[in-house]
Scaffold this active site. Sequence first.
Site, PDB file in Angstrom:
ATOM      1  N   GLU A 128       1.044  -1.147   0.049  1.00 12.41           N
ATOM      2  CA  GLU A 128       0.017   0.009  -0.048  1.00 12.41           C
ATOM      3  C   GLU A 128       0.817   1.381   0.026  1.00 12.41           C
ATOM      4  O   GLU A 128       0.617   2.406  -0.683  1.00 12.41           O
ATOM      5  CB  GLU A 128      -0.916  -0.015   1.275  1.00 12.41           C
ATOM      6  CG  GLU A 128      -1.991  -1.167   1.219  1.00 12.41           C
ATOM      7  CD  GLU A 128      -3.154  -1.083   0.337  1.00 12.41           C
ATOM      8  OE1 GLU A 128      -2.742  -1.127  -0.792  1.00 12.41           O
ATOM      9  OE2 GLU A 128      -4.189  -0.742   0.565  1.00 12.41           O
ATOM     10  N   THR A 181      -5.918   6.495  -5.184  1.00 15.68           N
ATOM     11  CA  THR A 181      -5.952   6.654  -3.726  1.00 15.68           C
ATOM     12  C   THR A 181      -5.073   7.780  -3.365  1.00 15.68           C
ATOM     13  O   THR A 181      -5.313   9.007  -2.518  1.00 15.68           O
ATOM     14  CB  THR A 181      -5.603   5.593  -3.010  1.00 15.68           C
ATOM     15  OG1 THR A 181      -6.504   4.597  -3.381  1.00 15.68           O
ATOM     16  CG2 THR A 181      -5.619   5.677  -1.489  1.00 15.68           C
TER      17      THR A 181
END
Length: 306
Positions: A128, A181
């Site tokens: 991530e 994101t």
Amino acid sequence: MGKIKIFAPNTVSNVGCGYDVLGFPLEGLGDEVLVSEREDSNLVIKDISGADLPINSEKNVATVAVQALLSASGVNRGFNISIQKGIPPGSGLGSSACSSVGAVFAVNELLDRPFTKKELVAFAMEGERSSSGQAHADNVAPSMLGGFTVIRSYDPLDVFNVPFPSELLAVVIYPQVEVTTKYAKKILPKEISLKDGVQQWGNMAGLISGLMSNDFDRIGRSLQDSVAEPVRKTLIPHYDEAKNTALEHGAIGFNISGSGPTSFALTSDAETAESIKKACSSIYEKNGIEVLSFISKINPEGAHII
Ligand code: HSE
């Protein structure tokens, strides 16, 4: 040489008030990650289907996450990784998390489980970090562990599950526009007012309490977000209309899934779920925006061997 295939589910994260600290996985939607041992010590992405993603091992989230696991275990082994993506990245459904979770879960199995599932979360978080710039865990933790998952603390990492009503259904509405994101994090306020903080903490406590006590009214009252939703909804076409429509059709609550553009509604009733799905999808269809929508139970299991 060992080989193993893992299913890692897509996730709804934040769940309204739980920015970066709460998420749940979906049923039947996720990545299939096939990992096999190599003779040498290289990490190689063999192929990725279902999305246009870097095969370059230094850039792919799965290899970044596996490298973190190998460094922590001091093992010098090589693996081939093939990924069948369920949903492409930029959806708000934790797509990159599925690949990281599937890959570290697979490698851990092939190494005879040096780490627990909970310990693997920290390695998947490195994937991530490489894709969004921040090692948030509210997609990887629920995808790995299953169920509603809370990240109480990042330093030290403290992750746990919360009991939830088994009849809970998520209606997922994914308009086909891309929101990264990285960008959706960048536009968030760097500071929030005490008033907004107080509101958010109250809602978070209410949501967790509602989930644990099967109190759907409390879940609904608490499924709000004073921090990210006001800013991020501007990136999602027809968001307010979809939210109002879902609530008019009986949704317990409605909010943005992760960083969007997907949104989700919760309900405990299959017929209500169908009617929310139909009504929200038609908003996009009538505006000429392709939309993917589905209904899912909360996945209690998380990543597993297939
Ligand atoms: N909690 C993260 C965010 C999830 O909202 O930025 C990203 O999918």
